[in-house]
Design an enzyme around this catalytic site. Structure first.
Site, PDB file in Angstrom:
ATOM      1  N   HIS A  36       0.784  -1.230   0.000  1.00 32.00           N
ATOM      2  CA  HIS A  36       0.000   0.000   0.000  1.00 32.00           C
ATOM      3  C   HIS A  36       0.823   1.290   0.000  1.00 32.00           C
ATOM      4  CE1 HIS A  36      -0.149   0.244   4.711  1.00 32.00           C
ATOM      5  NE2 HIS A  36       1.008  -0.204   4.275  1.00 32.00           N
ATOM      6  N   HIS A  37       2.135   1.194  -0.075  1.00 33.74           N
ATOM      7  CA  HIS A  37       2.948   2.405  -0.200  1.00 33.74           C
ATOM      8  C   HIS A  37       3.362   2.678  -1.649  1.00 33.74           C
ATOM      9  CE1 HIS A  37       3.008   2.644   4.086  1.00 33.74           C
ATOM     10  NE2 HIS A  37       3.761   1.562   4.246  1.00 33.74           N
ATOM     11  N   ALA A  38       3.112   1.749  -2.561  1.00 29.87           N
ATOM     12  CA  ALA A  38       3.491   1.935  -3.965  1.00 29.87           C
ATOM     13  C   ALA A  38       2.573   2.968  -4.619  1.00 29.87           C
ATOM     14  CB  ALA A  38       3.417   0.610  -4.712  1.00 29.87           C
ATOM     15  N   ASN A  44      -0.431   5.351   2.079  1.00 29.81           N
ATOM     16  CA  ASN A  44      -0.324   6.582   1.291  1.00 29.81           C
ATOM     17  C   ASN A  44      -0.296   6.319  -0.205  1.00 29.81           C
ATOM     18  OD1 ASN A  44       2.223   5.349   1.705  1.00 29.81           O
ATOM     19  ND2 ASN A  44       3.307   7.278   1.381  1.00 29.81           N
TER      20      ASN A  44
END
Length: 320
Positions: free
Chosen positions: A142-144, A185
């Site tokens: 979920h940070h990509a 993010n």
């Protein structure tokens, strides 16, 4: 309600599909010991479930890698090209040791496992639309972001799965419930100002990523949060969240880095608390007849793999 939802709810005894491949595991020639992420976590969970007799030919599903067109639904061409450069991948994954991986081995040993595991999220979503509940023993990166990676995440698996299913007309709206203790993010940026998706995140304030992105609903948690407080907060949002967003599918980014002792956060939850959290979300989705997809995401303590193994096992036992 979509017709596939009605079909998926006809049998409450449908077996929970599990998506996994031994090729999810990165091969860094021993350099993985220099990074806090347990690269063997997926294998440990699979082996424990297998030893418990929870897996059979009908339950286990092997994914395929996402293709270039699918990756391009979210990521820019320039970014995807940069994944051929060990220096850039090392930066995205915040793992300097990757700079030492030969360029000729970077794709097969490092990048491809992420693309395969992301294909697993798409497959799990397809299975959830049929069966109601499905688990990918990986994913949740979920940070990509569309044009960069960070935080050990280089492929935005959940946004890609959503875009592909929308493209095929299988879904219109999706809800992301992100309970990793670090805000997703990247997922927010990938789905920025998109009315067909809703990003809900429960994350610790004051830790990475800083500054936070603005999701559709962000709930910031205090450092040291324990089971009862966490579960009460989650319970207060769940029903209203599903009812208001009216999703055709829910993607759960089920990181377990809120556990006591995680080196990258300050939560104080127990293994039992994480299991209860996940059960609560699955039960809410089943109550509202919305297909549920679990992705494992982060978790860096010594108990991380065990917490997620017990959580997945509990879900499988609940919906035998």
């Amino acid at each position: 309600m979509c017709s596939h939802q009605v079909e998926s709810q006809q049998s409450e005894v449908a077996k929970v599909p599990v998506v996994y491949s031994p090729d999810y595991k990165l091969s860094l020639f021993g350099l993985e010991k220099l990074h806090p992420f347990d690269i063997g976590k997926y294998d440990k969970i699979y082996e424990a479930l297998e030893n418990d007799g929870m897996l059979d030919a009908k339950r286990i599903h092997k994914p395929e890698k996402l293709d270039g067109a699918q990756l391009g639904l979210v990521h820019t061409e320039a970014y995807l090209d940069s994944l051929r450069d060990p220096r850039m991948v090392a930066r995205y994954m915040e793992a300097p040791a990757i700079k030492m991986v030969p360029r000729m081995l970077l794709e097969s040993k490092v990048v491809d496992p992420f693309i395969l595991c992301s294909g697993g999220t798409l497959l799990a979503a397809r299975l959830a639309l049929k069966e109601g509940v499905a688990v990918n023993l990986g994913g949740g990166y979920h940070h990509a972001k569309p044009n960069s990676g960070e935080g050990f995440c280089i492929i935005a698996d959940v946004p890609i799965a959503i875009r592909q299913l929308q493209l095929e007309g299988k879904i219109k709206k999706a809800l992301i419930i992100d309970t990793d203790i670090h805000q997703g993010n990247g997922t927010i940026r990938c789905l920025w100002q998109d009315e067909s998706t809703f990003c809900f995140s429960m994350h610790e304030a004051g830790i990475y990523p800083l500054p936070k992105e603005k999701g559709d609903l962000d709930v910031e948690l205090r450092a040291g949060i324990k089971d009862q407080e966490y579960l009460e907060i989650l319970q207060s949002h769940l029903a209203k969240l599903i009812q208001s967003s009216k999703p055709d599918i829910v993607f759960h980014v089920a990181g377990c880095d809120a556990l006591l002792g995680d080196p990258l956060a300050n939560g104080a939850m127990s293994v039992k608390g994480v299991r209860s959290r996940d059960q609560m979300i699955v039960e809410a989705c089943r109550k509202h007849q919305v297909p549920y997809v679990m992705t494992l995401s982060g978790g860096y303590s010594k108990d991380a793999w065990r917490a997620q193994y017990l959580s997945v096992k509990a879900i499988m036992q609940k919906w035998m």
